[in-house]
Enzyme design. Structure first.
Site, short mmCIF file in Angstrom:
data_model
loop_
_atom_site.label_atom_id
_atom_site.label_comp_id
_atom_site.label_asym_id
_atom_site.label_seq_id
_atom_site.Cartn_x
_atom_site.Cartn_y
_atom_site.Cartn_z
N ASP A 193 -43.87 23.02 5.62
CA ASP A 193 -42.79 22.33 6.33
C ASP A 193 -42.17 21.22 5.46
O ASP A 193 -42.03 20.07 5.90
CB ASP A 193 -43.31 21.71 7.65
CG ASP A 193 -44.18 22.67 8.44
OD1 ASP A 193 -43.86 23.87 8.47
OD2 ASP A 193 -45.18 22.21 9.02
N ASN B 272 -41.75 31.24 22.52
CA ASN B 272 -42.39 29.96 22.21
C ASN B 272 -41.40 28.80 22.16
O ASN B 272 -41.70 27.70 22.62
CB ASN B 272 -43.09 30.04 20.85
CG ASN B 272 -44.33 30.90 20.91
OD1 ASN B 272 -44.32 31.98 21.47
ND2 ASN B 272 -45.41 30.41 20.31
N GLU C 119 -37.34 27.85 15.30
CA GLU C 119 -37.88 26.52 15.02
C GLU C 119 -37.40 26.05 13.65
O GLU C 119 -36.67 26.76 12.95
CB GLU C 119 -39.41 26.55 15.05
CG GLU C 119 -40.05 27.41 13.95
CD GLU C 119 -41.57 27.46 14.02
OE1 GLU C 119 -42.13 27.12 15.08
OE2 GLU C 119 -42.19 27.86 13.02
N HIS D 66 -39.16 27.36 7.24
CA HIS D 66 -39.17 25.93 7.56
C HIS D 66 -38.54 25.15 6.41
O HIS D 66 -39.17 24.35 5.73
CB HIS D 66 -40.56 25.40 7.86
CG HIS D 66 -40.49 24.13 8.65
ND1 HIS D 66 -41.00 24.02 9.92
CD2 HIS D 66 -39.91 22.93 8.39
CE1 HIS D 66 -40.76 22.80 10.38
NE2 HIS D 66 -40.09 22.12 9.46
#
Length: 330
Positions: free
Chosen positions: A17, A163, A200, A264
């Site tokens: 990340d 999710n 995400e 990410h």
């Protein structure tokens, strides 16, 4: 011209990340999830490759108990209105909640010192970012546009399968939302729903007259990949109709080069001040024992990218490992 062999890759091992920000002081600032998920650290250097050798400085540690005591994920460091801010997600336990998901919520810490490396005492907790929905949420980023500050993040809606979806809101200040969350994207295509239904890790970059929002989709194994949204700089960014979503991934695993699950991402600029750089994490194997989130070998990688004739980013493929960089004269 900045080329891929300008940099070592992986740039930093066992850092998932990743987020890199180049500040007006000439330094690159780096933060990412550490394998122990127990703290937030920053490192800085005058060059991107210098980050590989820079000593990390811990600026915050998880609490002994409570909502910020476990699984410290995906910190990002930003400089807003004269102060430093780090956004991150944390959980009260390592186990799932009643909905079967991790129990993360989003938090912010702030540093008024002009030196964010000053240490733990320089950082103040601003608390949880309240979105109006008390569910699994993480991966917040912020960006300023047209004199407004926007917050973009991933969150679970119990009424929507999966999710997490992507949301946006304007901010009243760097730790408080001003407007109600608006959903921009949810997992819907096959490549977004492999293993888990996930959107995400959003990141935003401007090019010419458009804003681009990349994000990551599917499980954090070899299926992990990047999608993208696009909006005009003159559009109402809080209107979902202003954003166009790609129906295919824009960056994904390269099986031939054994680069698996890139995602990410964040964006930064090369030392030349012009070349756009893609920052992301990736693995070089697929045989993962247990939950991929607890496999530490997602490594930080960087590579330059270009823009096509239509003005859209062309990220290419994840670059192969390169341990012998050939720095160009700047």
């Amino acid at each position: 011209m900045v080329t891929c062999d300008r940099y070592i890759n992986p740039l930093i091992v066992q850092r998932a990340d990743p987020f890199i920000y180049k500040h007006e002081d000439g330094y690159y600032y780096f933060t990412a999830s550490v394998p122990a998920y127990d703290r937030i650290e920053i490192r800085r250097a005058r060059t991107l490759e210098g980050l590989a050798h820079a000593a990390p400085r811990t600026v915050w540690r998880k609490h002994d108990q409570g909502s910020m005591s476990q699984l410290i994920w995906a910190p990002e460091i930003h400089y807003i209105q004269g102060s430093w801010y780090i956004y991150f997600a944390a959980a009260p336990s390592t186990g799932p909640g009643p909905d079967g998901l991790f129990q993360h919520r989003m938090f912010c810490i702030a540093c008024e010192s002009q030196n964010p490396m000053a240490g733990e005492d320089a950082w103040e907790e601003k608390g949880q970012i309240q979105t109006g929905l008390d569910t699994f949420s993480l991966d917040a980023t912020v960006f300023e546009h047209a004199n407004r500050l926007y917050y973009v993040w991933a969150q679970k809606d119990p009424q929507i399968k999966g999710n997490s979806n992507l949301y946006i809101a304007e901010m009243a200040n760097p730790w408080t939302l001003k407007t109600q969350p608006v959903m921009l994207s949810k997992p819907e295509f096959d490549w977004e729903t492999q293993g888990f239904w996930v959107n995400e890790g959003p990141a935003v970059i401007r090019h010419q007259e458009h804003l681009f929002m990349t994000y990551s989709a599917s499980a954090t194994d070899a299926h992990y990949c990047m999608g993208m949204l696009k909006a005009s700089v003159d559009a109402d960014l809080l209107d979902p109709a202003s954003w166009t979503k790609w129906d295919h991934p824009v960056f994904q695993s390269d099986m031939a080069e054994k680069q698996y699950g890139p995602g990410h991402n964040s964006f930064t600029i090369a030392e030349d001040g012009h070349t756009d750089m893609l920052v992301y994490h990736c693995r070089d194997y697929t045989d993962i024992k247990g939950d991929p989130l607890f496999d530490p070998n997602r490594h930080t990688k960087i590579q330059p990218f270009t823009w096509d004739a239509a003005g859209n980013p062309d990220f290419g493929k994840p670059v192969p490992y390169n341990y012998n960089s050939t720095p160009a004269a700047m």
